[in-house]
Design an enzyme around this catalytic site. Sequence first.
Site: not given
Length: 91
Positions: A20, A38
Site C-alpha cells: 500500500r 487491504n
Amino acid sequence: MADCCVRAWVTGKVQGVLFRRSTQHQALQYRLTGYAKNLPDGRVEVLLCGGPEDVKTVSEWLWKGPDGAQVTHVEFNVLDQCHAPDHFATY
C-alpha cells in the site's frame, strides 16, 4: 475531476510487504489520487485517478509491486463515473 479512474484488485503476497505504501509513493510520483487498502481476503484494492498515461503506468507497476511482493493476478475495472478523491490515501 480526473481524466481516468481505474479500480484494481491485486492478488498474491501483497499484504505485509509495504504494498500500500509503495503504491501510494508511485501514485504521488505521477500526481494520481485514489487509495490503496487491504481487503480481508488478502488482496489489496487500489483506486487510481488522473491522466490516462499516468494511470496506465502505475497500473502496470501493480503487476510488479515493491520488493517482497509476489503478485499473481491483477483485475482491473475502468470506471466511467467516478468522483476522484483530492489525495491518495492508504487504509
